[in-house]
Enzyme design. Structure first.
Site, PDB file in Angstrom:
ATOM      1  N   MET A  73      10.593 -32.103 -19.178  1.00  0.00           N
ATOM      2  CA  MET A  73      11.939 -31.836 -19.668  1.00  0.00           C
ATOM      3  C   MET A  73      12.629 -33.176 -19.883  1.00  0.00           C
ATOM      4  SD  MET A  73      14.849 -29.278 -18.132  1.00  0.00           S
ATOM      5  CE  MET A  73      14.787 -29.938 -16.470  1.00  0.00           C
ATOM      6  N   SER A  74      13.139 -33.365 -21.081  1.00  0.00           N
ATOM      7  CA  SER A  74      13.785 -34.637 -21.412  1.00  0.00           C
ATOM      8  C   SER A  74      14.996 -34.888 -20.515  1.00  0.00           C
ATOM      9  CB  SER A  74      14.233 -34.647 -22.875  1.00  0.00           C
ATOM     10  OG  SER A  74      13.134 -34.498 -23.742  1.00  0.00           O
TER      11      SER A  74
END
Length: 288
Positions: A73-74
């Site tokens: 997840m960024s």
């Protein structure tokens, strides 16, 4: 801090919003409200709260059996910048390709009840269908439930009108969604074959149940049933089975549903399980 401390999560989320403002990443009230609402830690199972709510911290959310990272997840800072650049507004319909869940949840908050978010990923293990109550879905618990033993419960009701039954299930309970699995998950026997074509799934907390069928001459050839997973599998299966029996008793025929379209100029009913909000009005499905 552990992820089961809601007060700490709320405080850290507010701090992250403030940091993202200071960084110049958040520029609009809609994005700020979305970030302040969606619990980011639920989309990062196992991560400490401090890591989940660090503005510049990307998170690994899935690994293989050897510990190799498969999905991440960024950082919140990057996700917020992309949302601001995209110019998403209330009422829009958005397609997101490549989902970690959290970004789609932010999108759902921004577009609101009049909008729609569709999110897809090559790995069905990281995608969750999102709707109005996105922030209440315990993603980590549902993933854990998927790998727990399932139970089967049977309704005694015939399975002979699948399209009509699916419409009934999806418009009769606000916690129904559609579960669609790829062949790999079915071959691993994590999910039954019915999910390969899409099966209505009932979600409650960290448990879920979905429709299946089996051969049964006593019900005319096939019988509807339920497979349930999670700590409340028995309860959610019973709730689902009762819906199947109600269908069999009261609505098992073609044309049983009444479907109406109401333009915005008309009086639209309060939100309910049979109300499908559209851009210029609403579709109301009822079962008299």
């Amino acid at each position: 801090m552990t992820t089961d401390d809601p007060q700490a999560a709320t405080k850290l989320r507010a701090t992250m919003v403030s940091e993202l403002h200071d960084l110049g990443a958040i520029r609009s009230e809609s994005v700020a409200a979305a970030v302040a609402t969606v619990p980011r830690h639920l989309f990062a199972p196992g991560a400490p709260l401090e890591d989940a709510y660090a503005a510049d911290n990307p998170l690994v959310i899935k690994c293989d059996v050897d510990g190799k990272a498969l999905s991440s997840m960024s950082a919140a800072h990057i996700q917020v910048v992309m949302l601001e650049q995209a110019g998403i507004e209330a009422g829009m319909r958005v397609l997101e390709i490549g989902s970690g869940g959290y970004n789609a949840a932010l999108l759902a908050e921004i577009v609101g009840e009049q909008g729609r978010v569709t999110t897809v990923d090559i790995d069905d293990g990281v995608s969750v269908r999102l709707d109005d109550d996105t922030q209440q879905v315990d993603v980590a618990a549902l993933r854990q439930a998927l790998h727990s033993p399932g139970i089967e419960r049977w309704s005694g009701a015939a399975f002979d009108l699948p399209d009509e039954l699916e419409l009934f299930l999806l418009t009769s309970d606000p916690h129904m969604a559609t579960l669609l699995a790829d062949q790999e998950r079915i071959d691993q026997e994590l999910l039954a074959g019915s999910t390969g074509r899409g099966a209505p799934v009932l979600i409650s907390g960290g448990s879920f149940a979905y429709r299946t069928s089996r051969e049964n001459e006593e019900t005319g050839g096939h019988e509807t049933g339920v497979i349930a997973h999670g700590p409340s599998a028995e309860q959610i299966a019973g709730r689902y089975v009762e819906s199947l029996r109600r269908w069999g008793r009261e609505h098992r025929r073609r044309g049983a549903a009444t479907i109406r379209y109401l333009p915005k100029s008309a009086a639209v009913p309060a939100p309910s399980s049979g109300l499908i909000t559209k851009r210029h009005g609403a579709v109301v499905v009822s079962w008299p």
